[in-house]
Design a protein around this motif. Structure first.
Motif, PDB file in Angstrom:
ATOM      1  N   ASN A   1       0.820  -1.217   0.000  1.00 51.85           N
ATOM      2  CA  ASN A   1       0.000   0.000   0.000  1.00 51.85           C
ATOM      3  C   ASN A   1       0.853   1.267   0.000  1.00 51.85           C
ATOM      4  O   ASN A   1       0.524   2.253   0.654  1.00 51.85           O
ATOM      5  CB  ASN A   1      -0.957   0.000   1.198  1.00 51.85           C
ATOM      6  CG  ASN A   1      -0.243   0.106   2.539  1.00 51.85           C
ATOM      7  OD1 ASN A   1       0.969  -0.073   2.619  1.00 51.85           O
ATOM      8  ND2 ASN A   1      -0.979   0.420   3.592  1.00 51.85           N
TER       9      ASN A   1
ATOM     10  N   SER B   1       2.937   4.653  -1.770  1.00 54.11           N
ATOM     11  CA  SER B   1       2.542   5.760  -2.639  1.00 54.11           C
ATOM     12  C   SER B   1       3.476   5.872  -3.836  1.00 54.11           C
ATOM     13  O   SER B   1       3.114   6.459  -4.864  1.00 54.11           O
ATOM     14  CB  SER B   1       2.536   7.079  -1.858  1.00 54.11           C
ATOM     15  OG  SER B   1       3.797   7.330  -1.281  1.00 54.11           O
TER      16      SER B   1
ATOM     17  N   LEU C   1      -3.646  -4.940  -2.990  1.00 52.54           N
ATOM     18  CA  LEU C   1      -2.823  -3.902  -3.605  1.00 52.54           C
ATOM     19  C   LEU C   1      -3.589  -2.594  -3.617  1.00 52.54           C
ATOM     20  O   LEU C   1      -4.658  -2.496  -4.227  1.00 52.54           O
ATOM     21  CB  LEU C   1      -2.464  -4.328  -5.032  1.00 52.54           C
ATOM     22  CG  LEU C   1      -1.867  -5.742  -5.080  1.00 52.54           C
ATOM     23  CD1 LEU C   1      -2.393  -6.511  -6.252  1.00 52.54           C
ATOM     24  CD2 LEU C   1      -0.363  -5.706  -5.059  1.00 52.54           C
ATOM     25  N   ASN C   2      -3.034  -1.599  -2.923  1.00 51.84           N
ATOM     26  CA  ASN C   2      -3.620  -0.256  -2.879  1.00 51.84           C
ATOM     27  C   ASN C   2      -2.494   0.758  -3.028  1.00 51.84           C
ATOM     28  O   ASN C   2      -1.879   1.173  -2.046  1.00 51.84           O
ATOM     29  CB  ASN C   2      -4.359  -0.031  -1.556  1.00 51.84           C
ATOM     30  CG  ASN C   2      -5.615  -0.867  -1.430  1.00 51.84           C
ATOM     31  OD1 ASN C   2      -6.513  -0.785  -2.263  1.00 51.84           O
ATOM     32  ND2 ASN C   2      -5.687  -1.684  -0.390  1.00 51.84           N
ATOM     33  N   ASN C   3      -2.194   1.121  -4.255  1.00 56.01           N
ATOM     34  CA  ASN C   3      -1.071   2.017  -4.525  1.00 56.01           C
ATOM     35  C   ASN C   3      -1.370   2.819  -5.792  1.00 56.01           C
ATOM     36  O   ASN C   3      -1.452   2.235  -6.880  1.00 56.01           O
ATOM     37  CB  ASN C   3       0.221   1.207  -4.688  1.00 56.01           C
ATOM     38  CG  ASN C   3       1.446   2.079  -4.861  1.00 56.01           C
ATOM     39  OD1 ASN C   3       1.387   3.152  -5.450  1.00 56.01           O
ATOM     40  ND2 ASN C   3       2.586   1.623  -4.367  1.00 56.01           N
ATOM     41  N   PRO C   4      -1.501   4.143  -5.682  1.00 52.43           N
ATOM     42  CA  PRO C   4      -1.836   4.946  -6.863  1.00 52.43           C
ATOM     43  C   PRO C   4      -0.738   4.956  -7.921  1.00 52.43           C
ATOM     44  O   PRO C   4      -1.000   5.290  -9.079  1.00 52.43           O
ATOM     45  CB  PRO C   4      -2.061   6.345  -6.285  1.00 52.43           C
ATOM     46  CG  PRO C   4      -1.258   6.365  -5.019  1.00 52.43           C
ATOM     47  CD  PRO C   4      -1.352   4.976  -4.473  1.00 52.43           C
TER      48      PRO C   4
ATOM     49  N   GLY D   1       1.070   2.173  -8.593  1.00 51.50           N
ATOM     50  CA  GLY D   1       1.116   0.841  -9.179  1.00 51.50           C
ATOM     51  C   GLY D   1       2.023  -0.130  -8.450  1.00 51.50           C
ATOM     52  O   GLY D   1       2.957   0.247  -7.736  1.00 51.50           O
TER      53      GLY D   1
ATOM     54  N   GLY E   1      -7.160  -2.280  -5.632  1.00 57.94           N
ATOM     55  CA  GLY E   1      -7.788  -0.962  -5.589  1.00 57.94           C
ATOM     56  C   GLY E   1      -8.957  -0.846  -4.642  1.00 57.94           C
ATOM     57  O   GLY E   1      -9.936  -0.166  -4.944  1.00 57.94           O
TER      58      GLY E   1
ATOM     59  N   THR F   1      -5.669   1.599  -8.470  1.00 57.92           N
ATOM     60  CA  THR F   1      -4.379   0.908  -8.507  1.00 57.92           C
ATOM     61  C   THR F   1      -4.220   0.127  -9.801  1.00 57.92           C
ATOM     62  O   THR F   1      -5.143  -0.582 -10.226  1.00 57.92           O
ATOM     63  CB  THR F   1      -4.272  -0.080  -7.321  1.00 57.92           C
ATOM     64  OG1 THR F   1      -4.362   0.641  -6.098  1.00 57.92           O
ATOM     65  CG2 THR F   1      -2.954  -0.852  -7.355  1.00 57.92           C
TER      66      THR F   1
ATOM     67  N   GLY G   1      -9.227   0.520 -10.771  1.00 59.73           N
ATOM     68  CA  GLY G   1      -7.920   0.436 -11.400  1.00 59.73           C
ATOM     69  C   GLY G   1      -7.860  -0.611 -12.490  1.00 59.73           C
ATOM     70  O   GLY G   1      -8.866  -0.943 -13.133  1.00 59.73           O
TER      71      GLY G   1
END
Length: 282
Positions: free
Chosen positions: A160, A162, A179-182, A184, A203, A208, A229
């Motif tokens: 997770n 950034s 997976l939580n990441n803007p 990727g 997401g 994501t 995402g």
């Protein structure tokens, strides 16, 4: 012996605080100075069991150098436990995450100063923002100690950050992957999710893009939750959509076939958005 609140070490002067019993249970562990010697007895392991948070921002945690001498921090809380590093580790300091425990490392690391071992047990959960994810050796990733690093393929993994993340060669499968990441997340190696009940969550909290990086995801049954995402399949190598039993694909999400070699497209599901890239025949 147990401490229901905080075990806090601020300063030990020219001496050290020595753990003389085999196990000590605490809620929060906080060290901002001084020296903690977890074990001065040979051929044994002495453990601090933590049900709350861990903060080691300064000072030293160590053990005797005698062969077979280990100290250990074991995480076993019922809610998310945070891990903050910055102090010095030396000699054999182990870390373990028990079944049912969830430890959020953020961007913190277990440093290479420790020659101890790390184990994420079946049913445990690790959360990381590290750009290099989880590795088996070397001074990269969340766990950098120089002993054995063991990541269970029946544990739960959350990435997770950034900044863009790679999962690392230590992650080869699990009960669930979230997976939580803007920016990727990309798989480093092929993985297997637990047969029948494996979860792939993309997401849940932020849009994501998850790329398999040309590494095959294997899941016999289980669930894909594509909340927001993109799931991107293939790179230099062609990969296929994992054989989940259930596909929960939200509106506005995308599945992209991106291989630069010939790639099969799954025809037995309903896509919201379907995208093709890469030079390979589809």
């Amino acid at each position: 012996m147990s401490v229901s609140g905080n075990l806090e070490i601020k300063n030990t002067g020219t001496s050290s605080l020595i753990l003389n019993q085999s196990a000590l249970s605490v809620n929060n562990f906080i060290q901002s100075g001084g020296i903690l010697n977890l074990n001065i007895t040979g051929n044994s392991t002495k453990t601090i069991n933590i049900s709350g948070n861990y903060s080691h921002t300064a000072g030293t945690i160590t053990t005797a150098t005698t062969s077979g001498t280990f100290g250990e921090f074991s995480f076993g809380g019922n809610s998310t436990q945070t891990f903050i590093s910055g102090g010095i580790l030396s000699n054999r300091v182990n870390y373990s995450i028990k079944s049912g425990a969830m430890v959020d490392f953020g961007s913190n690391i277990i440093s290479a100063g420790s020659s101890g071992n790390f184990i994420l047990n079946n049913g445990g959960t690790i959360i990381t923002q590290n750009t290099n994810g989880l590795t088996t050796s070397g001074a990269s990733g969340t766990v950098q100690l120089t002993g054995t690093r063991a990541y269970s393929n029946l544990a739960n993994y959350i990435f997770n950050g950034s900044l863009a993340q790679n999962t690392g060669n230590g992650f080869v499968g699990g009960a669930s992957l979230t997976l939580n990441n803007p920016s990727g997340v990309t798989l480093t190696t092929g993985i297997t999710l637990q047969a029948g009940i494996g979860l792939l969550n993309i997401g849940q909290t932020v849009n994501t893009t998850f790329s398999d990086g040309g590494n095959q995801i294997t899941c016999d049954g289980g669930i894909l939750n594509l909340t927001s995402g993109t799931l991107k399949l293939g790179a230099a190598n062609a990969t296929t959509l994992p054989q989940f039993a259930t596909f929960n694909i939200n509106p506005s999400t995308t599945i992209e076939y991106a291989a630069s070699s010939e790639q099969s497209v799954e025809s037995d599901i309903t896509y919201t958005n379907l995208s093709f890239s890469g030079s390979g025949q589809k």
